[in-house]
Design a protein around this motif. Structure first.
Motif, PDB file in Angstrom:
ATOM      1  N   THR A 199       0.853  -1.189   0.000  1.00 15.80           N
ATOM      2  CA  THR A 199       0.000   0.000   0.000  1.00 15.80           C
ATOM      3  C   THR A 199       0.885   1.233   0.000  1.00 15.80           C
ATOM      4  OG1 THR A 199      -0.134   0.172   2.422  1.00 15.80           O
ATOM      5  CG2 THR A 199      -1.788  -1.187   1.324  1.00 15.80           C
ATOM      6  N   GLY A 200       0.383   2.277  -0.629  1.00 13.51           N
ATOM      7  CA  GLY A 200       1.034   3.583  -0.584  1.00 13.51           C
ATOM      8  C   GLY A 200      -0.026   4.644  -0.377  1.00 13.51           C
ATOM      9  N   THR A 201       0.416   5.871  -0.182  1.00 13.37           N
ATOM     10  CA  THR A 201      -0.510   7.012  -0.196  1.00 13.37           C
ATOM     11  C   THR A 201       0.107   8.074  -1.079  1.00 13.37           C
ATOM     12  OG1 THR A 201       0.460   8.082   1.758  1.00 13.37           O
ATOM     13  CG2 THR A 201      -1.404   6.571   2.123  1.00 13.37           C
ATOM     14  N   ASP A 202      -0.761   8.899  -1.669  1.00 16.48           N
ATOM     15  CA  ASP A 202      -0.322   9.878  -2.658  1.00 16.48           C
ATOM     16  C   ASP A 202      -1.016  11.202  -2.368  1.00 16.48           C
ATOM     17  OD1 ASP A 202      -0.058  11.351  -5.187  1.00 16.48           O
ATOM     18  OD2 ASP A 202       0.570   9.446  -6.083  1.00 16.48           O
ATOM     19  N   THR A 203      -0.225  12.210  -1.976  1.00 22.61           N
ATOM     20  CA  THR A 203      -0.750  13.547  -1.684  1.00 22.61           C
ATOM     21  C   THR A 203      -0.346  14.522  -2.779  1.00 22.61           C
ATOM     22  OG1 THR A 203      -0.606  13.050   0.680  1.00 22.61           O
ATOM     23  CG2 THR A 203      -0.871  15.361   0.083  1.00 22.61           C
ATOM     24  N   GLY A 204       0.833  14.282  -3.394  1.00 17.27           N
ATOM     25  CA  GLY A 204       1.290  15.119  -4.494  1.00 17.27           C
ATOM     26  C   GLY A 204       2.142  14.345  -5.481  1.00 17.27           C
ATOM     27  N   GLY A 205       2.086  13.002  -5.378  1.00 24.98           N
ATOM     28  CA  GLY A 205       2.896  12.152  -6.250  1.00 24.98           C
ATOM     29  C   GLY A 205       3.586  11.038  -5.503  1.00 24.98           C
ATOM     30  N   SER A 206       3.206  10.824  -4.238  1.00 27.07           N
ATOM     31  CA  SER A 206       3.953   9.927  -3.350  1.00 27.07           C
ATOM     32  C   SER A 206       3.794   8.438  -3.623  1.00 27.07           C
ATOM     33  CB  SER A 206       3.582  10.205  -1.890  1.00 27.07           C
ATOM     34  OG  SER A 206       4.168  11.400  -1.460  1.00 27.07           O
ATOM     35  N   THR A 232      -0.640  18.126 -10.080  1.00 26.18           N
ATOM     36  CA  THR A 232      -1.905  18.548 -10.707  1.00 26.18           C
ATOM     37  C   THR A 232      -2.990  17.493 -10.531  1.00 26.18           C
ATOM     38  OG1 THR A 232      -1.075  17.644 -12.792  1.00 26.18           O
ATOM     39  CG2 THR A 232      -0.848  20.019 -12.471  1.00 26.18           C
ATOM     40  N   VAL A 233      -2.589  16.222 -10.547  1.00 25.71           N
ATOM     41  CA  VAL A 233      -3.552  15.118 -10.443  1.00 25.71           C
ATOM     42  C   VAL A 233      -4.237  15.146  -9.078  1.00 25.71           C
ATOM     43  CG1 VAL A 233      -3.776  12.599 -10.532  1.00 25.71           C
ATOM     44  CG2 VAL A 233      -2.205  13.761 -12.085  1.00 25.71           C
ATOM     45  N   ASN A 234      -3.470  15.447  -8.026  1.00 24.42           N
ATOM     46  CA  ASN A 234      -4.054  15.530  -6.680  1.00 24.42           C
ATOM     47  C   ASN A 234      -4.926  16.764  -6.537  1.00 24.42           C
ATOM     48  OD1 ASN A 234      -1.198  14.196  -6.489  1.00 24.42           O
ATOM     49  ND2 ASN A 234      -2.366  13.352  -4.783  1.00 24.42           N
ATOM     50  N   LEU A 269      -7.977  13.562  -9.592  1.00 25.75           N
ATOM     51  CA  LEU A 269      -8.085  12.583 -10.685  1.00 25.75           C
ATOM     52  C   LEU A 269      -7.276  11.320 -10.406  1.00 25.75           C
ATOM     53  CD1 LEU A 269      -7.604  15.101 -13.628  1.00 25.75           C
ATOM     54  CD2 LEU A 269      -9.763  14.104 -12.847  1.00 25.75           C
ATOM     55  N   PRO A 270      -7.578  10.227 -11.123  1.00 23.40           N
ATOM     56  CA  PRO A 270      -6.722   9.042 -11.023  1.00 23.40           C
ATOM     57  C   PRO A 270      -5.485   9.196 -11.915  1.00 23.40           C
ATOM     58  CG  PRO A 270      -8.559   8.589 -12.499  1.00 23.40           C
ATOM     59  CD  PRO A 270      -8.762   9.990 -11.983  1.00 23.40           C
TER      60      PRO A 270
END
Length: 493
Positions: A173-180, A436-438, A442-443
């Motif tokens: 598992t990961g988490t993504d706030t700005g590209g993480s 930009t995605v966050n 968007l996915p």
């Protein structure tokens, strides 16, 4: 069956169903690989007892014929996910000895699907970083090596990326706030997907920036990513931002047929000073999708140039609000106080000792932009620009674009310590293609698509329409098939 840890999730699932291997054998192979890989700093809390117990239960479940896809599959869990009775520190000193009495929704879904938790994975402190150098546990290290340097696995999900790339676990598992999720996936030659905001529950995930954070899967290929995502997402009443939408069969969507799809190439992502290798890979990716039958068109996302400053106002503002709870009274490890110290001294000493330099920097920036006199000048303006960035994407999708192709990162993995604290902005520029995605919710998915002249992996990013992860994964699958990336790091650890 040899090299069990090298199996992909889909391969292991099939082998488990056929009886060629047991979950216990698979789990013990992974635990052995983890114990031999301390040099990578990927696993920071090992849970062999839990893993063995869950593997045995999974084997019984498989024999009974009641086994979901992930039953018996050994996974790693990022340290940002709260896991019952297991240390969950967000890689911060201030949460030393924190053992939650509850399980995050995402890790509970994986547990209930029969997945085996091998342990907790390294990360940047409170998910704030792009290189996994801000962790209280020490650096996570990229398994890829081309000289005597230790390379970053990216951040903040650096431990997850390192562990999957080094075959310590079958997925993470990961988490993504700005590209993480996407940046470390690109740096380590694996696949990582950030779902639409609201697709995966945030409940039980230690918060960084609540309007941007999203959990997602990190795996060895697109198919494994789809299998993991199916188990991780779904509506959760405990998270008010969780979408009440059905979960598609993401794996079934992987036909590889993208004939008639329209792929957008945003001209604003051609940054000044972009390395030729990144530019060449992007052009190659465009050709791959055209050869697969997609129509590729140039598009404009005019507010892209404001994305980084907007992100680095909004994210620290939300972080300063979320981290205010760690005061040594309600939450967080309390600093040792001197006689006569009052509550103000307790706050000061607790936070000074508990938070690392990058977290302190972002909290101070966030507090500043939310303060009286600056709220309208910075925070409110950033929120308005965020709306414009989202509108850019909406207009592109309204014009018939199905997905957008960009580089994932502006470079391959760099050496640990090469981007010093003296200029944090240099580090922040690593997020130029991903934030930009966050901001737009968007996915986005990063797929390994080539290597630089040193032989280090490079990723391409596909950005999809909201809630259309199935379509995005299929486009990524077509790109993966065309790219044919099969390189693996040479074992040195």
């Amino acid at each position: 069956m040899s090299d069990l840890t090298k199996l992909k999730i889909a391969e292991a699932r099939d082998a488990l169903r056929k009886g060629d291997v047991t979950s216990l054998e698979l789990t013990e192979a992974c635990l052995g690989a983890i114990d031999a890989a301390d040099a990578l700093g990927a696993f920071v809390h090992k849970t062999p007892e839990i893993a063995t117990e869950r593997a045995r239960a999974a084997d019984d479940r498989i024999k009974s014929g009641d086994a979901p896809d992930l039953c018996g599959i050994p996974l790693g869990i990022k340290d940002l996910f709260c896991t019952e009775a297991v240390p969950s520190q967000a890689a911060s000193k201030i949460l030393t000895d924190f053992r939650p009495e509850y399980e995050s929704t995402v890790s509970a879904k994986l547990r209930d699907a029969g997945a085996v938790m091998l342990g907790k994975l390294n990360m940047d402190e409170f998910a704030m970083g792009s290189s996994n150098e801000t962790s209280t546990y020490g650096n996570a290290v990229n398994p890829w090596k081309v000289d005597d340097r230790s390379l970053t696995p990216g951040g903040s999900s650096g431990g997850s990326a390192s562990a999957v790339a080094a075959d310590l676990c079958l997925g993470a598992t990961g988490t993504d706030t700005g590209g993480s999720i996407r940046q470390p996936a690109a740096f380590t030659g694996i696949t990582g997907l950030k779902p639409t905001y609201g697709r995966c529950s945030r409940w039980g995930i230690i918060a960084f920036a609540s309007s941007l954070d999203q959990a997602g899967p990190m795996a060895k290929d697109v198919r494994d990513t789809a299998i993991l995502l199916s188990a991780m997402c779904g509506h959760d009443e405990k998270d008010s931002t969780s979408a009440d939408l059905p979960v598609p069969d993401f794996e079934a969507a992987l036909t590889g047929d993208i004939k008639g799809k329209t792929i957008g190439i945003p001209r604003e992502y051609r940054m000044e000073g972009m390395p030729e290798e990144i530019e060449a890979l992007w052009a190659e990716g465009r050709k791959m999708l055209e050869d697969a039958g997609a129509k590729v068109v140039d598009i404009s996302l005019p507010h892209t140039k404001y994305a980084l400053p907007t992100y680095y106002v909004i994210a620290p503002a939300e972080a300063s609000s979320n981290l205010a709870r760690y005061d040594g009274v309600r939450f967080g490890r309390r600093a040792k106080l001197d006689q006569g110290d009052g509550i103000v001294e307790m706050y000061e000493k607790t936070r000074a000792e508990g938070f690392g330099a990058e977290v302190k920097r972002r909290v101070m920036v966030g507090t500043y932009v939310l303060s009286a006199g600056f709220y309208d000048a910075y925070y409110n303006r950033a929120r308005k620009v965020r709306t414009l960035i989202k509108r850019d994407f909406d207009e592109a999708f309204d014009q018939g674009v199905d997905a957008i192709l960009t580089p994932t990162t502006p470079s391959a993995a760099f050496g640990l310590g090469e981007m010093t604290e003296a200029d944090p902005v240099q580090m922040y520029l690593n997020d130029v293609f991903t934030v930009t995605v966050n901001l737009a919710g968007l996915p986005g998915i990063s797929v390994p698509a080539g290597t630089d002249k040193q032989g280090l992996p490079l990723g391409l990013q596909l950005i999809g329409r909201p809630w259309e992860e199935a379509d995005l994964l299929n486009t990524a699958y077509a790109l993966e098939q065309a790219a044919g990336f099969v390189s693996k790091p040479t074992k040195w650890w």
